[in-house]
Design a protein around this motif. Sequence first.
Motif, PDB file in Angstrom:
ATOM      1  N   ALA A   1      29.032 -10.405  -1.015  1.00 36.58           N
ATOM      2  CA  ALA A   1      28.120 -11.145  -0.146  1.00 36.58           C
ATOM      3  C   ALA A   1      26.682 -10.749  -0.434  1.00 36.58           C
ATOM      4  O   ALA A   1      26.406  -9.702  -1.044  1.00 36.58           O
ATOM      5  N   SER A   2      25.752 -11.576   0.012  1.00 39.74           N
ATOM      6  CA  SER A   2      24.341 -11.322  -0.279  1.00 39.74           C
ATOM      7  C   SER A   2      23.748 -10.207   0.569  1.00 39.74           C
ATOM      8  O   SER A   2      22.797  -9.541   0.147  1.00 39.74           O
ATOM      9  N   LEU A   3      24.291  -9.982   1.757  1.00 42.81           N
ATOM     10  CA  LEU A   3      23.782  -8.921   2.630  1.00 42.81           C
ATOM     11  C   LEU A   3      24.563  -7.632   2.417  1.00 42.81           C
ATOM     12  O   LEU A   3      25.685  -7.647   1.904  1.00 42.81           O
ATOM     13  N   PRO A   4      23.992  -6.498   2.814  1.00 43.42           N
ATOM     14  CA  PRO A   4      24.595  -5.199   2.469  1.00 43.42           C
ATOM     15  C   PRO A   4      25.988  -4.972   3.053  1.00 43.42           C
ATOM     16  O   PRO A   4      26.272  -5.313   4.195  1.00 43.42           O
ATOM     17  N   ILE A   5      26.830  -4.375   2.230  1.00 45.47           N
ATOM     18  CA  ILE A   5      28.076  -3.774   2.680  1.00 45.47           C
ATOM     19  C   ILE A   5      28.172  -2.433   1.973  1.00 45.47           C
ATOM     20  O   ILE A   5      28.073  -2.347   0.743  1.00 45.47           O
ATOM     21  N   LEU A   6      28.303  -1.371   2.740  1.00 49.51           N
ATOM     22  CA  LEU A   6      28.261  -0.005   2.230  1.00 49.51           C
ATOM     23  C   LEU A   6      29.572   0.705   2.494  1.00 49.51           C
ATOM     24  O   LEU A   6      30.283   0.380   3.453  1.00 49.51           O
ATOM     25  N   VAL A   7      29.885   1.675   1.660  1.00 50.55           N
ATOM     26  CA  VAL A   7      31.020   2.552   1.917  1.00 50.55           C
ATOM     27  C   VAL A   7      30.535   3.990   1.945  1.00 50.55           C
ATOM     28  O   VAL A   7      29.521   4.336   1.329  1.00 50.55           O
ATOM     29  N   ALA A   8      31.270   4.810   2.687  1.00 49.97           N
ATOM     30  CA  ALA A   8      31.011   6.249   2.735  1.00 49.97           C
ATOM     31  C   ALA A   8      32.163   6.957   2.040  1.00 49.97           C
ATOM     32  O   ALA A   8      33.333   6.679   2.326  1.00 49.97           O
ATOM     33  N   GLU A   9      31.836   7.850   1.124  1.00 47.33           N
ATOM     34  CA  GLU A   9      32.850   8.631   0.422  1.00 47.33           C
ATOM     35  C   GLU A   9      32.792  10.089   0.871  1.00 47.33           C
ATOM     36  O   GLU A   9      31.707  10.671   0.989  1.00 47.33           O
ATOM     37  N   VAL A  10      33.956  10.665   1.105  1.00 53.08           N
ATOM     38  CA  VAL A  10      34.104  12.085   1.373  1.00 53.08           C
ATOM     39  C   VAL A  10      35.143  12.610   0.391  1.00 53.08           C
ATOM     40  O   VAL A  10      36.252  12.071   0.314  1.00 53.08           O
ATOM     41  N   ASP A  11      34.776  13.618  -0.385  1.00 55.88           N
ATOM     42  CA  ASP A  11      35.668  14.154  -1.415  1.00 55.88           C
ATOM     43  C   ASP A  11      36.136  13.072  -2.377  1.00 55.88           C
ATOM     44  O   ASP A  11      37.279  13.066  -2.844  1.00 55.88           O
ATOM     45  N   GLY A  12      35.266  12.112  -2.655  1.00 54.96           N
ATOM     46  CA  GLY A  12      35.584  11.071  -3.623  1.00 54.96           C
ATOM     47  C   GLY A  12      36.438   9.943  -3.098  1.00 54.96           C
ATOM     48  O   GLY A  12      36.802   9.038  -3.852  1.00 54.96           O
ATOM     49  N   HIS A  13      36.755   9.955  -1.798  1.00 50.14           N
ATOM     50  CA  HIS A  13      37.599   8.917  -1.208  1.00 50.14           C
ATOM     51  C   HIS A  13      36.792   8.133  -0.172  1.00 50.14           C
ATOM     52  O   HIS A  13      36.021   8.717   0.595  1.00 50.14           O
ATOM     53  N   VAL A  14      36.977   6.822  -0.147  1.00 52.89           N
ATOM     54  CA  VAL A  14      36.285   5.986   0.824  1.00 52.89           C
ATOM     55  C   VAL A  14      36.811   6.307   2.220  1.00 52.89           C
ATOM     56  O   VAL A  14      38.007   6.172   2.491  1.00 52.89           O
ATOM     57  N   ALA A  15      35.897   6.727   3.096  1.00 55.33           N
ATOM     58  CA  ALA A  15      36.271   7.164   4.444  1.00 55.33           C
ATOM     59  C   ALA A  15      35.780   6.217   5.522  1.00 55.33           C
ATOM     60  O   ALA A  15      36.136   6.373   6.694  1.00 55.33           O
ATOM     61  N   GLY A  16      34.964   5.243   5.149  1.00 57.43           N
ATOM     62  CA  GLY A  16      34.448   4.294   6.121  1.00 57.43           C
ATOM     63  C   GLY A  16      33.608   3.243   5.437  1.00 57.43           C
ATOM     64  O   GLY A  16      33.268   3.368   4.251  1.00 57.43           O
ATOM     65  N   PHE A  17      33.281   2.193   6.180  1.00 56.55           N
ATOM     66  CA  PHE A  17      32.424   1.147   5.626  1.00 56.55           C
ATOM     67  C   PHE A  17      31.583   0.542   6.735  1.00 56.55           C
ATOM     68  O   PHE A  17      31.901   0.648   7.927  1.00 56.55           O
ATOM     69  N   ALA A  18      30.493  -0.087   6.345  1.00 58.58           N
ATOM     70  CA  ALA A  18      29.625  -0.809   7.270  1.00 58.58           C
ATOM     71  C   ALA A  18      29.130  -2.060   6.567  1.00 58.58           C
ATOM     72  O   ALA A  18      28.887  -2.043   5.350  1.00 58.58           O
ATOM     73  N   LYS A  19      28.991  -3.129   7.305  1.00 60.40           N
ATOM     74  CA  LYS A  19      28.554  -4.385   6.698  1.00 60.40           C
ATOM     75  C   LYS A  19      27.650  -5.158   7.638  1.00 60.40           C
ATOM     76  O   LYS A  19      27.649  -4.934   8.852  1.00 60.40           O
ATOM     77  N   VAL A  20      26.899  -6.073   7.048  1.00 58.42           N
ATOM     78  CA  VAL A  20      26.008  -6.950   7.793  1.00 58.42           C
ATOM     79  C   VAL A  20      26.261  -8.390   7.357  1.00 58.42           C
ATOM     80  O   VAL A  20      26.478  -8.651   6.169  1.00 58.42           O
ATOM     81  N   VAL A  21      26.231  -9.305   8.313  1.00 58.98           N
ATOM     82  CA  VAL A  21      26.233 -10.738   8.019  1.00 58.98           C
ATOM     83  C   VAL A  21      25.119 -11.376   8.831  1.00 58.98           C
ATOM     84  O   VAL A  21      24.537 -10.746   9.723  1.00 58.98           O
ATOM     85  N   ASN A  22      24.810 -12.612   8.541  1.00 61.02           N
ATOM     86  CA  ASN A  22      23.794 -13.323   9.296  1.00 61.02           C
ATOM     87  C   ASN A  22      24.232 -13.500  10.745  1.00 61.02           C
ATOM     88  O   ASN A  22      25.376 -13.869  11.022  1.00 61.02           O
ATOM     89  N   TYR A  23      23.323 -13.243  11.646  1.00 60.30           N
ATOM     90  CA  TYR A  23      23.597 -13.386  13.067  1.00 60.30           C
ATOM     91  C   TYR A  23      23.815 -14.845  13.448  1.00 60.30           C
ATOM     92  O   TYR A  23      24.649 -15.163  14.307  1.00 60.30           O
ATOM     93  N   SER A  24      23.059 -15.736  12.837  1.00 61.78           N
ATOM     94  CA  SER A  24      23.121 -17.150  13.183  1.00 61.78           C
ATOM     95  C   SER A  24      22.693 -17.975  11.981  1.00 61.78           C
ATOM     96  O   SER A  24      21.993 -17.488  11.087  1.00 61.78           O
ATOM     97  N   GLU A  25      23.113 -19.224  11.961  1.00 63.87           N
ATOM     98  CA  GLU A  25      22.672 -20.141  10.908  1.00 63.87           C
ATOM     99  C   GLU A  25      21.315 -20.757  11.233  1.00 63.87           C
ATOM    100  O   GLU A  25      20.709 -21.387  10.372  1.00 63.87           O
ATOM    101  N   ARG A  26      20.814 -20.560  12.437  1.00 62.52           N
ATOM    102  CA  ARG A  26      19.511 -21.120  12.819  1.00 62.52           C
ATOM    103  C   ARG A  26      18.388 -20.367  12.107  1.00 62.52           C
ATOM    104  O   ARG A  26      18.389 -19.136  12.034  1.00 62.52           O
ATOM    105  N   GLU A  27      17.430 -21.117  11.605  1.00 59.07           N
ATOM    106  CA  GLU A  27      16.349 -20.518  10.811  1.00 59.07           C
ATOM    107  C   GLU A  27      15.543 -19.511  11.609  1.00 59.07           C
ATOM    108  O   GLU A  27      15.099 -18.491  11.075  1.00 59.07           O
TER     109      GLU A  27
END
Length: 240
Positions: A122-148
């Motif tokens: 996707a065009s907006l950020p999606i992040l992962v958190a790694e602990v000891d080389g393993h993905v332990a969590g994620f966070a993402k953003v999408v558009n709140y609304s289609e209105r300009e």
Amino acid sequence: MGQATGEGRVAGVEADGAVEGGSGELHRSHGGEPRRGPAGFQYHPGLSGGLPPAGRTTTCGQPNPLRRIRPLHSAAPITIRPANPGDAERIAAIYNEGIANRAATFETRPRSKAEVAGWTVASLPILVAEVDGHVAGFAKVVNYSEREVYAGIGEHAVYVAGDARRLGVGHALLEALAEAADTAGLYKLTSRIFSTNTASIALHEGSGFTIVGLQRRHGRLDGEWKDCVLVERLLGDAAS
């Protein structure tokens, strides 16, 4: 904090899957020396080259790899980086764990690896958190609304694996997500959290978010009404 659909859209209600409790703000250091924040973390800006300058992104539109954070009581640092399709299976497992726990989202249908892979491009950020080389969590953003008029607002979600809670993963993801969203041109992050998810509410308050309202009986989960707490964090010029 945003319900993820099969199309990768996040809309509706989805709260933090972590049970971390409140964390204090990280204190940034730009000289390479870690600074100790009230939550007991050390911030290491030099380990991963720091955050990109404003507006600078990778070729896939995501921020460059973010800083690493080392909880003082953990042997391994937390590394935050942009997600990629190779993370889809692990992200799906963490999200589906949150669905099964019934504490974080109105969603009840597990997501497949293929569905989640679409989120990572996707065009907006999606992040992962790694602990000891393993993905332990994620966070993402999408558009709140289609209105300009709302083009600068992002709706976010953050989830932490059950075996990685209380390590500061949720706080690290929220801090990094706020910076990545600012770099992507957003001026606000907002989300809804079940009023019963007190750990997530405390986590957000400890990560610079403000409670701005309560939506009573916003939906039913397994036949039970759920109230939702609205949280938001202003970014960039909007925060000044």
